[in-house]
Design a protein around this motif. Structure first.
Motif, PDB file in Angstrom:
ATOM      1  N   ALA A  80      11.269  20.139   5.386  1.00 55.70           N
ATOM      2  CA  ALA A  80      11.284  20.335   3.934  1.00 55.70           C
ATOM      3  C   ALA A  80      11.909  19.160   3.190  1.00 55.70           C
ATOM      4  O   ALA A  80      11.297  18.585   2.281  1.00 55.70           O
ATOM      5  CB  ALA A  80      12.021  21.628   3.586  1.00 55.70           C
ATOM      6  N   GLU A  81      13.156  18.784   3.535  1.00 50.80           N
ATOM      7  CA  GLU A  81      13.836  17.715   2.799  1.00 50.80           C
ATOM      8  C   GLU A  81      13.165  16.356   2.970  1.00 50.80           C
ATOM      9  O   GLU A  81      12.895  15.673   1.975  1.00 50.80           O
ATOM     10  CB  GLU A  81      15.307  17.637   3.219  1.00 50.80           C
ATOM     11  N   PRO A  82      12.848  15.910   4.225  1.00 51.90           N
ATOM     12  CA  PRO A  82      12.160  14.617   4.322  1.00 51.90           C
ATOM     13  C   PRO A  82      10.779  14.639   3.681  1.00 51.90           C
ATOM     14  O   PRO A  82      10.303  13.614   3.205  1.00 51.90           O
ATOM     15  CB  PRO A  82      12.066  14.363   5.833  1.00 51.90           C
ATOM     16  N   LEU A  83      10.130  15.819   3.637  1.00 47.86           N
ATOM     17  CA  LEU A  83       8.815  15.898   3.034  1.00 47.86           C
ATOM     18  C   LEU A  83       8.872  15.685   1.532  1.00 47.86           C
ATOM     19  O   LEU A  83       7.911  15.187   0.930  1.00 47.86           O
ATOM     20  CB  LEU A  83       8.171  17.253   3.341  1.00 47.86           C
ATOM     21  N   LEU A  84      10.015  16.020   0.909  1.00 44.44           N
ATOM     22  CA  LEU A  84      10.171  15.748  -0.517  1.00 44.44           C
ATOM     23  C   LEU A  84      10.042  14.252  -0.785  1.00 44.44           C
ATOM     24  O   LEU A  84       9.310  13.821  -1.675  1.00 44.44           O
ATOM     25  CB  LEU A  84      11.518  16.266  -1.023  1.00 44.44           C
ATOM     26  N   SER A  85      10.784  13.459  -0.002  1.00 45.03           N
ATOM     27  CA  SER A  85      10.730  12.004  -0.186  1.00 45.03           C
ATOM     28  C   SER A  85       9.386  11.429   0.253  1.00 45.03           C
ATOM     29  O   SER A  85       8.866  10.502  -0.371  1.00 45.03           O
ATOM     30  CB  SER A  85      11.865  11.342   0.602  1.00 45.03           C
ATOM     31  N   THR A  86       8.814  11.983   1.338  1.00 46.29           N
ATOM     32  CA  THR A  86       7.542  11.476   1.833  1.00 46.29           C
ATOM     33  C   THR A  86       6.428  11.759   0.831  1.00 46.29           C
ATOM     34  O   THR A  86       5.540  10.916   0.608  1.00 46.29           O
ATOM     35  CB  THR A  86       7.198  12.111   3.192  1.00 46.29           C
ATOM     36  N   THR A  87       6.454  12.939   0.220  1.00 46.39           N
ATOM     37  CA  THR A  87       5.475  13.264  -0.818  1.00 46.39           C
ATOM     38  C   THR A  87       5.632  12.317  -2.008  1.00 46.39           C
ATOM     39  O   THR A  87       4.641  11.821  -2.551  1.00 46.39           O
ATOM     40  CB  THR A  87       5.648  14.720  -1.286  1.00 46.39           C
ATOM     41  N   ASP A  88       6.877  12.071  -2.402  1.00 49.18           N
ATOM     42  CA  ASP A  88       7.132  11.118  -3.483  1.00 49.18           C
ATOM     43  C   ASP A  88       6.512   9.760  -3.154  1.00 49.18           C
ATOM     44  O   ASP A  88       5.893   9.115  -4.008  1.00 49.18           O
ATOM     45  CB  ASP A  88       8.639  10.949  -3.707  1.00 49.18           C
ATOM     46  N   LEU A  89       6.689   9.331  -1.903  1.00 52.48           N
ATOM     47  CA  LEU A  89       6.152   8.039  -1.474  1.00 52.48           C
ATOM     48  C   LEU A  89       4.635   8.003  -1.591  1.00 52.48           C
ATOM     49  O   LEU A  89       4.057   7.045  -2.114  1.00 52.48           O
ATOM     50  CB  LEU A  89       6.546   7.758  -0.017  1.00 52.48           C
ATOM     51  N   ALA A  90       3.988   9.041  -1.060  1.00 54.89           N
ATOM     52  CA  ALA A  90       2.532   9.064  -1.035  1.00 54.89           C
ATOM     53  C   ALA A  90       1.950   9.089  -2.445  1.00 54.89           C
ATOM     54  O   ALA A  90       0.948   8.413  -2.725  1.00 54.89           O
ATOM     55  CB  ALA A  90       2.047  10.279  -0.240  1.00 54.89           C
ATOM     56  N   ILE A  91       2.569   9.848  -3.346  1.00 55.70           N
ATOM     57  CA  ILE A  91       2.062   9.957  -4.725  1.00 55.70           C
ATOM     58  C   ILE A  91       2.369   8.688  -5.512  1.00 55.70           C
ATOM     59  O   ILE A  91       1.480   8.087  -6.131  1.00 55.70           O
ATOM     60  CB  ILE A  91       2.677  11.179  -5.443  1.00 55.70           C
ATOM     61  N   VAL A  92       3.625   8.258  -5.491  1.00 56.85           N
ATOM     62  CA  VAL A  92       4.039   7.079  -6.261  1.00 56.85           C
ATOM     63  C   VAL A  92       3.412   5.808  -5.703  1.00 56.85           C
ATOM     64  O   VAL A  92       3.103   4.872  -6.451  1.00 56.85           O
ATOM     65  CB  VAL A  92       5.586   6.967  -6.269  1.00 56.85           C
ATOM     66  N   GLY A  93       3.198   5.769  -4.379  1.00 57.39           N
ATOM     67  CA  GLY A  93       2.633   4.575  -3.760  1.00 57.39           C
ATOM     68  C   GLY A  93       1.217   4.270  -4.193  1.00 57.39           C
ATOM     69  O   GLY A  93       0.705   3.178  -3.941  1.00 57.39           O
ATOM     70  N   ASN A  94       0.575   5.227  -4.871  1.00 55.48           N
ATOM     71  CA  ASN A  94      -0.803   5.022  -5.314  1.00 55.48           C
ATOM     72  C   ASN A  94      -0.931   4.891  -6.830  1.00 55.48           C
ATOM     73  O   ASN A  94      -2.041   4.989  -7.363  1.00 55.48           O
ATOM     74  CB  ASN A  94      -1.676   6.173  -4.811  1.00 55.48           C
ATOM     75  N   ILE A  95       0.205   4.680  -7.527  1.00 55.62           N
ATOM     76  CA  ILE A  95       0.111   4.407  -8.964  1.00 55.62           C
ATOM     77  C   ILE A  95      -0.427   2.991  -9.169  1.00 55.62           C
ATOM     78  O   ILE A  95      -0.429   2.172  -8.245  1.00 55.62           O
ATOM     79  CB  ILE A  95       1.474   4.575  -9.676  1.00 55.62           C
ATOM     80  N   GLU A  96      -0.845   2.691 -10.365  1.00 54.70           N
ATOM     81  CA  GLU A  96      -1.588   1.456 -10.596  1.00 54.70           C
ATOM     82  C   GLU A  96      -0.716   0.217 -10.731  1.00 54.70           C
ATOM     83  O   GLU A  96      -1.202  -0.895 -10.579  1.00 54.70           O
ATOM     84  CB  GLU A  96      -2.470   1.608 -11.848  1.00 54.70           C
ATOM     85  N   TYR A  97       0.570   0.386 -11.047  1.00 50.12           N
ATOM     86  CA  TYR A  97       1.393  -0.811 -11.205  1.00 50.12           C
ATOM     87  C   TYR A  97       2.758  -0.600 -10.552  1.00 50.12           C
ATOM     88  O   TYR A  97       3.272   0.511 -10.473  1.00 50.12           O
ATOM     89  CB  TYR A  97       1.555  -1.162 -12.685  1.00 50.12           C
ATOM     90  N   ASN A  98       3.314  -1.716 -10.061  1.00 53.03           N
ATOM     91  CA  ASN A  98       4.631  -1.724  -9.424  1.00 53.03           C
ATOM     92  C   ASN A  98       4.754  -0.698  -8.298  1.00 53.03           C
ATOM     93  O   ASN A  98       5.815  -0.119  -8.079  1.00 53.03           O
ATOM     94  CB  ASN A  98       5.733  -1.465 -10.462  1.00 53.03           C
ATOM     95  N   ALA A  99       3.661  -0.465  -7.566  1.00 50.51           N
ATOM     96  CA  ALA A  99       3.695   0.516  -6.477  1.00 50.51           C
ATOM     97  C   ALA A  99       4.655   0.080  -5.379  1.00 50.51           C
ATOM     98  O   ALA A  99       5.415   0.890  -4.841  1.00 50.51           O
ATOM     99  CB  ALA A  99       2.292   0.726  -5.916  1.00 50.51           C
ATOM    100  N   THR A 100       4.629  -1.198  -5.032  1.00 53.29           N
ATOM    101  CA  THR A 100       5.509  -1.694  -3.954  1.00 53.29           C
ATOM    102  C   THR A 100       6.972  -1.527  -4.329  1.00 53.29           C
ATOM    103  O   THR A 100       7.785  -1.076  -3.513  1.00 53.29           O
ATOM    104  CB  THR A 100       5.210  -3.184  -3.661  1.00 53.29           C
ATOM    105  N   GLU A 101       7.314  -1.882  -5.577  1.00 56.51           N
ATOM    106  CA  GLU A 101       8.704  -1.742  -6.023  1.00 56.51           C
ATOM    107  C   GLU A 101       9.127  -0.268  -6.057  1.00 56.51           C
ATOM    108  O   GLU A 101      10.260   0.073  -5.744  1.00 56.51           O
ATOM    109  CB  GLU A 101       8.878  -2.369  -7.414  1.00 56.51           C
ATOM    110  N   SER A 102       8.198   0.608  -6.445  1.00 56.13           N
ATOM    111  CA  SER A 102       8.500   2.037  -6.507  1.00 56.13           C
ATOM    112  C   SER A 102       8.740   2.607  -5.108  1.00 56.13           C
ATOM    113  O   SER A 102       9.666   3.395  -4.892  1.00 56.13           O
ATOM    114  CB  SER A 102       7.346   2.796  -7.182  1.00 56.13           C
TER     115      SER A 102
END
Length: 444
Positions: free
Chosen positions: A23-45
Motif C-alpha cells: 500500500a505505502e510504496p504503491l502510493l509513491s509508485t503510482t505518483d511516479l507513473a502518473i507524474v512521469g507522463n506529464i508533458e513538461y519537467n517529467a524527469t525533474e518531477s
C-alpha cells in the motif's frame, strides 16, 4: 495444541499481507507513473518524488516499527492464551507514536529545503521536492496510525482486514492521481506534482479512518487510551528503540543511495528512483511471507512449539524463494515494458535498463532475508536484528558503494552495494535461527 503451518494456512496469511504491504510504496509508485507522463519537467518531477519518497520511507520505517512491536507482543500473548492481559496496549502504543509523528512533522516542515539539499537536490528538483513534501508530510501521522492498527490485526492472526483497507486506499489514490495531476477540463485544474501529493494524503487519511472503525467493530481491542500503562509497554518501547536504531542504519544505506544517484545527474536520479520504487515494491510483495512468519512465529514461540517453529522456517524459506524467483522471471519478461510505464525519456530509460537486471536477480535473495527478518521480529529478537543491520551497513554496504563509486560505476555501484547488503543481512539470521531452535525442537 495443534498449530496449522500448512501451505494453505500460510498463504491465507501471506497473500492478504502481501497486498496490504504494497500500500505505502504503491502510493509513491503510482505518483511516479502518473507524474512521469506529464508533458513538461517529467524527469525533474520523477526525481523530486524519488527524493521525497526516500525521506518519507525513512520516517515511516523508523517510526512505523510499532507494527512489529505490537504484532510480536499480541501474537505471543495469543499463543499463550493470555490476550486479555494486553488489550489496552495497542491504544497506548498508538498514542505514543502519534505524539512522535506530530513532533517530526512540526520539526521537518519548516526545514524541508535544508533537508532535501542534504540529498544533493538543487534547482527545479529542489523546488519540486519541497513543494511535494509540504503536502505529503501531512499523511505521515495517518500512515503511522494505520501501521499500528495493522500490527494489532497481525498479532490477532488477521491479515484480511489490512488487505481490504490497503485495496481501498490504493484505489482512491489511483483515481485521485489521475484527476488531480492531469485535471478534468472545466471542473478540476491540472495540479501536476501537487495533485499527486494531495491524492496520497487523502488516501492515507481514508485508510486510517477505516482501520480505526474496523478495529473497534471487529475485535475486542479498544482504541480508547487509558492509564496506567500496560506492564508490557516498557518491553514494547525497548523493542521499538532497537528497531529505531536498526532502521536508522537501514536508512543510512537508503540516504547514500539516493544522494549518490542525485549527484550523478538528473537522468541518474530519475532512473534510480524508478528502480528503487520497483525494488521496494518487490520487497513489500515478498514481505507477505515475511508477515506470515512474523504472525505465526510469535504465536508458536508463545506456545513453546519449537519443532513446529523450525518446520515453519523451512517452509517459508522455500515459498519465499520461489516467489522471489517468480518476480525475477516476470521482470525479465516485461523488462522493456516496465520502464516505459514510468517515463518516455530515452536517457532515463537507458540508465534504468542498464541496472534493472541487478534489482531482478536480487529478488530471491531478498526473500530469504525478509522472511527471517519477519520471523525474528515476531519472536521479539529486535536487538539481534539491530546489530546485524548495523554491521551490514557499516561493513558491507558503505565500503562496497565507495569502492565501486571510485571506479565510476555510478548506478551499478549503488545496486551492487544493495545486493551484497541483502546477503549480509540474511545469512546471519539463518545461522542464528537454526543454532537456537534446532536443539530446542529436538527436545520436544
Amino acid at each position: 495444541m495443534q498449530h496449522d503451518i500448512s501451505f494453505k494456512h500460510i498463504n491465507k496469511l501471506a497473500m492478504p499481507a502481501l497486498i496490504a504491504g504494497v500500500a505505502e510504496p504503491l502510493l509513491s509508485t503510482t505518483d511516479l507513473a502518473i507524474v512521469g507522463n506529464i508533458e513538461y519537467n517529467a524527469t525533474e518531477s520523477i526525481a523530486a518524488i524519488g527524493i521525497v519518497g526516500a525521506f518519507l520511507s525513512m520516517l515511516i520505517w523508523v517510526f512505523g516499527q510499532t507494527r512489529s512491536g505490537i504484532s510480536s507482543i499480541v501474537s505471543q500473548y495469543l499463543g499463550a492464551d493470555k490476550l486479555d492481559e494486553i488489550k489496552n496496549l495497542p491504544a497506548q502504543a498508538i498514542v505514543i507514536v502519534l505524539g512522535v509523528s506530530a513532533l517530526i512533522l512540526g520539526l521537518s516542515y519548516p526545514f524541508a529545503k535544508e533537508i532535501f539539499e542534504l540529498y544533493n537536490a538543487s534547482g527545479t528538483i529542489l523546488d519540486y521536492s519541497v513543494e511535494y513534501y509540504k503536502i505529503r508530510v501531512f499523511g505521515f501521522p495517518f500512515t503511522l496510525f494505520t501501521i499500528a492498527v495493522f500490527g494489532t490485526f497481525r498479532g490477532l492472526q488477521n491479515t484480511y482486514y489490512p488487505m481490504v483497507i490497503a485495496l481501498i486506499g490504493t484505489f482512491i489514490n489511483i483515481v485521485l492521481d489521475v484527476v488531480l495531476v492531469y485535471g478534468v477540463e472545466g471542473f478540476v485544474p491540472a495540479m501536476h506534482i501537487q495533485g499527486a501529493a494531495y491524492a496520497s494524503v487523502v488516501a492515507q487519511a481514508t485508510m486510517a479512518i477505516i482501520s480505526g472503525v474496523l478495529l473497534i467493530k471487529k475485535t475486542d481491542i479498544p482504541l480508547g487510551f487509558s492509564l496506567p500503562f500496560n506492564a508490557e509497554i516498557p518491553k514494547f518501547i525497548v523493542m521499538v528503540l532497537n528497531l529505531f536504531v536498526r532502521t536508522i542504519a537501514l536508512n543510512i544505506a537508503l540516504y547514500f543511495g539516493t544522494s549518490y544517484a542525485t549527484d550523478y545527474g538528473d537522468a541518474y536520479i530519475a532512473a534510480y528512483t524508478i528502480g528503487f520504487n520497483l525494488w521496494l515494491m518487490g520487497a513489500f510483495m515478498i514481505d507477505g511471507y515475511s508477515s506470515a512468519g512474523n504472525i505465526l512465529s510469535g504465536k508458536l514461540l508463545g506456545a513453546k512449539a519449537y519443532k513446529t517453529l523450525v518446520m515453519l522456517g523451512n517452509r517459508l524459506i522455500t515459498y519465499g524463494f520461489l516467489f522471489g524467483l517468480l518476480l525475477t522471471v516476470i521482470g525479465f519478461v516485461l523488462y522493456e515494458f516496465i520502464g516505459k510505464v514510468f517515463t518516455k525519456e530515452p536517457i532515463v530509460l537507458q540508465e534504468f535498463y542498464n541496472t534493472f537486471w541487478i534489482i531482478l536477480i536480487m529478488q530471491p535473495v531478498c526473500s530469504i532475508a525478509f522472511i527471517y527478518d519477519g520471523m525474528f521480529k515476531g519472536m521479539g529478537e529486535m536487538k539481534y536484528l539491530r546489530n546485524i543491520l548495523l554491521l551490514a551497513t557499516g561493513l558491507v554496504f558503505i565500503p562496497t558503494l565507495l569502492f565501486f563509486d571510485s571506479l565510476d560505476y555510478k548506478l551499478y555501484a549503488i545496486w551492487i552495494a544493495f545486493f551484497l547488503w541483502m546477503i549480509a543481512r540474511g545469512t546471519p539470521l539463518i545461522i542464528k535461527f537454526r543454532r537456537k531452535f534446532l536443539p530446542l525442537a529436538q527436545k520436544t
